[in-house]
Design an enzyme around this catalytic site. Structure first.
Site, PDB file in Angstrom:
ATOM      1  N   GLU A 166       0.812  -1.224   0.000  1.00 50.88           N
ATOM      2  CA  GLU A 166       0.000   0.000   0.000  1.00 50.88           C
ATOM      3  C   GLU A 166       0.846   1.276   0.000  1.00 50.88           C
ATOM      4  O   GLU A 166       0.753   2.099   0.920  1.00 50.88           O
ATOM      5  CB  GLU A 166      -0.941   0.015   1.206  1.00 50.88           C
ATOM      6  N   GLU A 365      -5.097  -8.846   0.797  1.00 52.27           N
ATOM      7  CA  GLU A 365      -5.733  -8.488   2.068  1.00 52.27           C
ATOM      8  C   GLU A 365      -7.213  -8.242   1.830  1.00 52.27           C
ATOM      9  O   GLU A 365      -7.599  -7.685   0.795  1.00 52.27           O
ATOM     10  CB  GLU A 365      -5.164  -7.182   2.672  1.00 52.27           C
TER      11      GLU A 365
HETATM   12  C1  BG6 Z   1      -4.073  -2.369   5.506  1.00 49.85           C
HETATM   13  C2  BG6 Z   1      -2.662  -2.515   5.957  1.00 49.85           C
HETATM   14  O1  BG6 Z   1      -4.249  -1.025   5.193  1.00 49.85           O
HETATM   15  O2  BG6 Z   1      -5.121  -2.606   6.358  1.00 49.85           O
HETATM   16  C3  BG6 Z   1      -2.502  -3.105   7.347  1.00 49.85           C
HETATM   17  O3  BG6 Z   1      -1.841  -3.169   5.044  1.00 49.85           O
HETATM   18  C4  BG6 Z   1      -3.620  -2.660   8.251  1.00 49.85           C
HETATM   19  O4  BG6 Z   1      -1.242  -2.768   7.827  1.00 49.85           O
HETATM   20  C5  BG6 Z   1      -4.937  -3.158   7.651  1.00 49.85           C
HETATM   21  O5  BG6 Z   1      -3.465  -3.059   9.565  1.00 49.85           O
HETATM   22  C6  BG6 Z   1      -6.175  -2.817   8.473  1.00 49.85           C
HETATM   23  O6  BG6 Z   1      -6.298  -1.453   8.674  1.00 49.85           O
HETATM   24  P1  BG6 Z   1      -6.287  -0.806  10.108  1.00 49.85           P
HETATM   25  O7  BG6 Z   1      -5.966   0.617   9.896  1.00 49.85           O
HETATM   26  O8  BG6 Z   1      -7.648  -1.026  10.682  1.00 49.85           O
HETATM   27  O9  BG6 Z   1      -5.231  -1.518  10.878  1.00 49.85           O
END
Ligand code: BG6
Length: 462
Positions: A166, A365
Site C-alpha cells: 500500500e 488483504e
Molecule cells: C491495511 C494494511 O491497510 O489494512 C494493514 O496493510 C492494516 O497494515 C490493515 O493493519 C487494516 O487497517 P487498520 O488501519 O484497521 O489496521
C-alpha cells in the site's frame, strides 16, 4: 458445494513485521518511525499501546505456524522489517535478524506453508527518516541495497516477493491526512514521496530479475474502486475519475503498465509540483513492471462533484477536485468506519482483466476489524465471529465469479492470521482468525472463523 476455486489456490493470510514481531532486548532492531513516534507522542496510540507490544511473533512464531496449519494455510505473507535487518538503514546487517528471519522462513516451509515476503510495510528506519525518508533520493538507493540483501539472504527459499505494501498510504498518511509520521500536510512532498516509492519498486524489481532467482516479484496495492454518486452525471463521473487517479492509478499504472496516468500528471504539472526526475528514471519504471499484483480490498470510495468550497489553508489537496459522497443506506463496519461493499472486489478484478492485461494477481488483504470481540466468547472460550465468516464468504463468492469470467486471480489472503497491532488504532479493532489475549501474554485461541477457513481450504471452496 457450489463455489469451487482453481487447483493450487492460495489460502492464507497476511500480516506485517512491525505489527506482529515486537521488540526484545538484544534483538538488535533499531527504531522505525513508529517506535520513534510512540516515544514522542504516545497519546496518539489507542489505549497508549505502542509498537513494541505486538503479538510477540518474534518469540512465538513456531507456535503460530502450528496454528496457521490448523486453520488451513498453504501460504502466508509477512514483511521483513528494514529497521531490524539493517538497523541504520544502510550499512551493517544485524545477524540476530538474519537468524530470526531464516528460522521463521524455514519453519513455515517445513510445515507446508509457502512464505510470501513484503519488503516495506510503512516502517521507515528512523535513521533514514531523519534524512528525509522517502523524500530523499538517498532512501531509494538505500532501499535497493536493503532489498538486494534480502534477496541474497532469503531468495533461495522465498519465491514470492513484494516491493511495497500500500505505497499510497505513507503518502496519504504522512503528507496529506496526518495519520502517519511525519504527519504533515504538503502536496509537493506527497508527490515526491509517491514518486520515489514507485521508482524504488521498479529498481527492486530490476535487481530481483537481474539476480536470476526462480521466483516472482510484485507490489501490493490497496485498490479502492471509485464510484460516482450518479453515473449519469458527468461532473460526478469526472470527480470519481480524478479520485481514482490520485488513489489507485497513481501506483497501479506505473506498477503494471510502466507509466504514470496522464490525467494525474496533468494535475501535478498544473500545480507545478512535478518531482525531480533523473535521467533514466522513466525508462527504469517502464522496463520493470510487476510479475504479480497483490490486491488489498476493504472498502470502496464514493465520490461526487465538488460542492463544498476549496479549503486553501494547507495548499492544494486531492479533495480540491471532488467531495466524498456519504451514500445513504450503505452497509457499514461501524468499528472501522468503513463501508462494506462486497461487489467492489469483483469490480477491481474485472478492471485488472479488462484494462491491465489480465495481470496475474491475488487478493493479498481483505478483512473486517471488530472492536470488543470478547462479547462473542462462548462457553468453550471461543469467539463466535459469524460476521467474519459471512464477510469472507461474500467476498470470496465475488472473487470466484471474477475467476469464472477469466480473471487471473490465484489466491486469497485474509487480513489477518492472528489479532495484531494496527498503527494508531493499536489493538482496538481485531481482524484475526485467531484471538490474541494481551492480558495473558498473548495467548492464542482459534476463533470460529479460523475453523471455518480450514474447511474452505480443505475443500478448495465452500
Ligand atoms: C491495511 C494494511 O491497510 O489494512 C494493514 O496493510 C492494516 O497494515 C490493515 O493493519 C487494516 O487497517 P487498520 O488501519 O484497521 O489496521
Amino acid at each position: 458445494m457450489t463455489v469451487k476455486f482453481p487447483e493450487n489456490f492460495w489460502w492464507g493470510s497476511s500480516a506485517s513485521g512491525p505489527q506482529t514481531e515486537g521488540r526484545y532486548e538484544n534483538d538488535g532492531k533499531s527504531e522505525s518511525i513508529w517506535d520513534h513516534w510512540f516515544q514522542t507522542e504516545p497519546e496518539k496510540y489507542f489505549d497508549g499501546v505502542g509498537p513494541e507490544k505486538t503479538s510477540r511473533v518474534y518469540k512465538k512464531y513456531k507456535e503460530d505456524i502450528q496454528l496457521m496449519k490448523q486453520i488451513g494455510h498453504n501460504t502466508f505473507r509477512t514483511s521483513i522489517q528494514w529497521s531490524r535487518l539493517i538497523p541504520n538503514g544502510v550499512g551493517e546487517v544485524n545477524q540476530e535478524a538474519v537468524r530470526f528471519y531464516n528460522d521463521y522462513i524455514d519453519e513455515l516451509i517445513a510445515n507446508g506453508i509457502e512464505p510470501f515476503m513484503n519488503l516495506y510495510h510503512f516502517d521507515m528506519p528512523f535513521a533514514l527518516q531523519e534524512k528525509g525518508g522517502w523524500l530523499s533520493r538517498e532512501t531509494v538507493e538505500a532501499y535497493v541495497v536493503y532489498v538486494k540483501t534480502c534477496f541474497e539472504l532469503f531468495g533461495d527459499r522465498v519465491k514470492h516477493w513484494f516491493t511495497h505494501n500500500e505505497p499510497v498510504v505513507p503518502v496519504e498518511g504522512g503528507y496529506l491526512y496526518q495519520f502517519h509520521y511525519p504527519c504533515e500536510i504538503d502536496m509537493k512532498k506527497a508527490v515526491t514521496v509517491g514518486y520515489h516509492e514507485v521508482l524504488s519498486s521498479a529498481k527492486a524489481i530490476q535487481a530481483y530479475h537481474e539476480m536470476g532467482l526462480d521466483g516472482e516479484i510484485g507490489i501490493i496495492l490497496n485498490l479502492t474502486p471509485s464510484y460516482p454518486r450518479d453515473e449519469k452525471n458527468p461532473e460526478d463521473v469526472k470527480a470519481a475519475k480524478i479520485a481514482d487517479a490520485f488513489f489507485n492509478r497513481s501506483f497501479l499504472d506505473p506498477s503494471v503498465k510502466g507509466e504514470f496516468p496522464a490525467d494525474l500528471v496533468e494535475i501535478v504539472k498544473d500545480l507545478e509540483m512535478l518531482p525531480e526526475i533523473h535521467e533514466g528514471d522513466l525508462e527504469t519504471i517502464q522496463n520493470n513492471t510487476v510479475d504479480i499484483l497483490g490486491i488489498n480490498y476493504y472498502t470502496p470510495r464514493r465520490i461526487k462533484a465538488k460542492e463544498t468550497p476549496v479549503d486553501h489553508t494547507h495548499g492544494p489537496m486531492p479533495d480540491d477536485y471532488f467531495d466524498v459522497y456519504d451514500m445513504p443506506g450503505k452497509k457499514m463496519n461501524p468499528y472501522r468506519g468503513w463501508e462494506i461493499y462486497e461487489k467492489g472486489i469483483y469490480d477491481i478484478l474485472t478492471n485488472t482483466r479488462e484494462n491491465y492485461g489480465n495481470i496475474r494477481c491475488y487478493i493479498s488483504e481483505n478483512g473486517m476489524g471488530v472492536e470488543g470481540e470478547e462479547r462473542f466468547i462462548n462457553d468453550q472460550g471461543q469467539i463466535e465471529d459469524d460476521y467474519r465468516i459471512e464477510f469472507v464468504k461474500d467476498h470470496l463468492s465475488y472473487v470466484h465469479q471474477a475467476i469464472q469470467e477469466g480473471t487471473n486471480c490465484v489466491g486469497y489472503h485474509m487480513w489477518t492470521c492472528m489479532d495484531n497491532w494496527s498503527w494508531l488504532n493499536a489493538y482496538k479493532n481485531r481482524y484475526g482468525f485467531i484471538a490474541v489475549d494481551l492480558a495473558q501474554e498473548g495467548k492464542r485461541t482459534i476463533k470460529k472463523s479460523g475453523h471455518w477457513y480450514k474447511t474452505v481450504s480443505d475443500n478448495n471452496g465452500f
